[in-house]
Design an enzyme around this catalytic site. Structure first.
Site, mmCIF file in Angstrom:
data_model
loop_
_atom_site.group_PDB
_atom_site.id
_atom_site.type_symbol
_atom_site.label_atom_id
_atom_site.label_comp_id
_atom_site.label_asym_id
_atom_site.label_seq_id
_atom_site.Cartn_x
_atom_site.Cartn_y
_atom_site.Cartn_z
ATOM 1 N NE ARG A 115 42.457 34.899 34.947
ATOM 2 C CZ ARG A 115 43.181 34.431 35.967
ATOM 3 N NH1 ARG A 115 43.438 35.193 37.025
ATOM 4 N NH2 ARG A 115 43.665 33.217 35.937
ATOM 5 C CG HIS A 159 41.984 29.508 39.188
ATOM 6 N ND1 HIS A 159 42.136 30.812 38.772
ATOM 7 C CD2 HIS A 159 42.612 29.446 40.387
ATOM 8 C CE1 HIS A 159 42.806 31.517 39.683
ATOM 9 N NE2 HIS A 159 43.095 30.702 40.681
ATOM 10 C CD GLU A 205 49.255 32.187 40.710
ATOM 11 O OE1 GLU A 205 49.568 31.416 41.633
ATOM 12 O OE2 GLU A 205 49.183 33.418 40.855
ATOM 13 C CG ASN A 332 48.038 35.417 37.983
ATOM 14 O OD1 ASN A 332 47.479 35.920 37.004
ATOM 15 N ND2 ASN A 332 47.605 34.308 38.552
ATOM 16 C CE1 TYR A 334 47.768 38.634 44.332
ATOM 17 C CE2 TYR A 334 48.550 37.174 42.594
ATOM 18 C CZ TYR A 334 47.506 37.709 43.337
ATOM 19 O OH TYR A 334 46.209 37.344 43.084
ATOM 20 C CD GLU A 393 45.135 35.497 40.288
ATOM 21 O OE1 GLU A 393 45.732 35.556 41.377
ATOM 22 O OE2 GLU A 393 44.664 34.447 39.824
HETATM 23 C C1 NOJ Z 1 46.963 33.353 42.923
HETATM 24 C C2 NOJ Z 1 45.838 32.423 42.639
HETATM 25 O O1 NOJ Z 1 45.648 32.313 41.258
HETATM 26 C C3 NOJ Z 1 44.565 32.777 43.356
HETATM 27 O O2 NOJ Z 1 43.731 31.671 43.283
HETATM 28 C C4 NOJ Z 1 44.881 33.178 44.775
HETATM 29 O O3 NOJ Z 1 43.744 33.339 45.557
HETATM 30 C C5 NOJ Z 1 45.692 34.451 44.743
HETATM 31 N N1 NOJ Z 1 46.917 34.196 44.040
HETATM 32 C C6 NOJ Z 1 46.049 35.020 46.106
HETATM 33 O O4 NOJ Z 1 46.868 34.149 46.782
#
Ligand code: NOJ
Length: 487
Positions: A115, A159, A205, A332, A334, A393
């Site tokens: 990606r 992005h 995002e 994404n 995390y 992500e």
């Molecule tokens: C989300 C973002 O899409 C990406 O650009 C960023 O580097 C990562 N998170 C880590 O923070």
């Protein structure tokens, strides 16, 4: 097995267990894990996209080459005080020139998907008008190299690197016109690359670049808008997504498209039916301006009531465009953004605060909670009925120090990855349609306001030489892909 039997007979002789004891003991041995099974985890589906992810501004560099225009991030990162150590991304990790080598890194991991994002100002230096052939040629070369190596390209159209010209002349996302320009750009890219790129993500995002770029001002373009203006920015962004969906499909009918959003992921503190229901309601409400409106085609009543006179102004036609059906949703993931419990009081859920010692990875915002990678996809399926889900992500910043031998033994990232992937496996096993996983990131890169201080890569980048060195986590990921299960 043989030695177990001998041990058992010996023990039986000593204790005089008799026949029923013998049967019981034999059953216990049969039920115990096989001695020689080093891989007790459950398998992933054979057909699965295992990938890595990057974004143009964070990796490409070459900011003045081949007719590229400036983006808001060029301006922001060159404004003193905005980025740690006043670093910029003029060179970044120079992927613009090293993409062949970097595709080799992907291949060495055994990945079958990648990606990446397309830099809008490389394609339209002024944001609109005539396209820059050299810009599109770069992505054609990149995509062809990927395909030659058996790696499927997944392209993100936005992005965060808005052409500066649109910011300066048309107030960027504050103007409705940007949504139209974005759709035109998206359609053009799809017409040029749609013969070889089969999956497009519209915007990455939205939540982050809108809230932090236009609310707190921490990210580019660094604005602190009023609540009313901020709501209008949110609206223009989801409108851009919807119009782009239509433009992409019109330009390249065979391709699939959808968003790549960092959903606000509300995780039940305890997985009982009432807390799960509360977590789902929280997720729906907390994403009201983004995923919820995109996937439901209307703002929730709660959102409109809460925003009151500051609520976005919109037309019915716009709402229809925003709700254009998506082919898939990228998320994404995390962390759990909130742990949630059911509540008798309105709105029916309570968001629990993180405790002072909740484990974190290197980024100050990054609370660890592997179960996020189970609940995120499950929410997408159960709240909105999404039928194709990509983890666009997942990853973490870690200490990433080289030892005396030059190795990077990032056991912390391996720990993170192992536990998140186990949760994703569980979701898939339960029938949640996760079709691919993209690790953020292939290699260390320009981490926005943290510059080069926080490293997210599977490959370590020596920023003096730009050499890429595989970390322990690269070995881990490669072995996981090869075995098709978490190791
Ligand atoms: C989300 C973002 O899409 C990406 O650009 C960023 O580097 C990562 N998170 C880590 O923070």
């Amino acid at each position: 097995m043989e030695s177990n039997r001998r041990k058992l007979l010996k023990a039986l002789g000593a204790t005089g267990l008799g026949l029923s004891g013998l049967v019981k003991a034999a059953e216990a041995i049969a039920a115990s894990p096989k001695e020689a099974d080093p891989q007790p985890s459950r398998p992933f589906p054979g057909e699965f996209y295992w990938g890595t992810a990057t974004a143009a501004f964070q990796v490409e560099g070459a900011v003045n080459e081949d007719g590229r225009g400036k983006s808001i991030w060029d301006i922001f990162s060159h404004t003193p005080g905005k980025i740690k150590n006043n670093w910029n991304a003029d060179v970044a990790v120079d992927m613009y020139h090293r993409y062949r080598e970097d595709v080799g890194l992907m291949k060495a991991l055994g990945t079958n998907a990648y990606r990446f994002s397309i830099s809008w100002p490389r394609i339209f230096p002024e944001g609109k008008g005539s396209p820059n052939q050299k810009g599109i040629d770069f992505y054609k070369r990149l995509v062809d190299t990927l395909l030659e190596n058996g790696i499927q390209p997944f392209a993100t159209l936005y992005h965060w690197d808005l052409p500066q010209a649109l910011q300066a002349r048309e107030k960027g996302w504050q103007s409705r016109s940007i949504a139209e320009h974005f759709a035109a750009y998206a359609g053009y890219v799809a017409s040029q690359l749609g013969d070889r790129v089969k999956h497009f993500f519209t915007l990455n995002e939205m939540f982050t670049f809108v809230e932090w770029g236009h609310g707190t001002g921490l990210l580019a373009p660094g604005l602190k808008l009023s609540r009313k203006d901020l709501n209008q920015v949110r609206h223009h962004v989801v409108l851009a997504h919807g119009l782009a969906m239509q433009a992409i499909k019109a330009a390249a009918p065979g391709v699939k498209a959808g968003p790549a959003e960092n959903m606000v992921n509300a995780v039940p503190a305890i997985a009982t039916p009432e807390h799960i229901k509360a977590a789902q309601e929280a997720t729906r409400q907390l994403n009201a301006g983004y995923l919820t409106v995109m996937l439901e085609g209307q703002y929730t009543n709660e959102f409109l009531e809460k925003e009151g006179k500051d609520a976005p102004r919109f037309t019915e036609a716009e709402m229809k465009a925003i709700g254009t059906p998506v082919d898939f949703a990228g998320i994404n993931v995390y962390m759990p953004n909130h742990y949630v419990m059911a509540s008798d009081a309105k709105p029916g859920y309570e968001l629990l605060p993180f405790t002072k010692v909740h484990p974190k990875m290197a980024s100050s915002w990054h609370y660890v909670g592997p179960e996020a990678l189970y609940w995120g996809p499950r929410h997408m399926k159960e709240i909105w009925g999404v039928k194709e889900i990509y983890i666009t992500e997942n990853g973490c910043g870690a200490a990433d120090e080289q030892d005396k031998e030059g190795r990077i033994c990032d056991t912390d990232r391996v720990m993170f990855l192992r536990n998140y992937l186990l949760n994703m496996q569980q979701a898939i096993e339960e029938g949640i349609p996760v079709k691919g996983y993209f690790h953020w990131s292939l290699m260390d890169n320009f981490e926005w306001v943290s510059g080069y201080a926080t490293r997210f890569g599977l490959y370590y980048v020596d920023y003096k030489t730009l050499q890429r060195i595989p970390k322990l986590s690269a070995d881990f990921y490669r072995e996981v892909i090869k075995a098709g299960r978490v190791l």
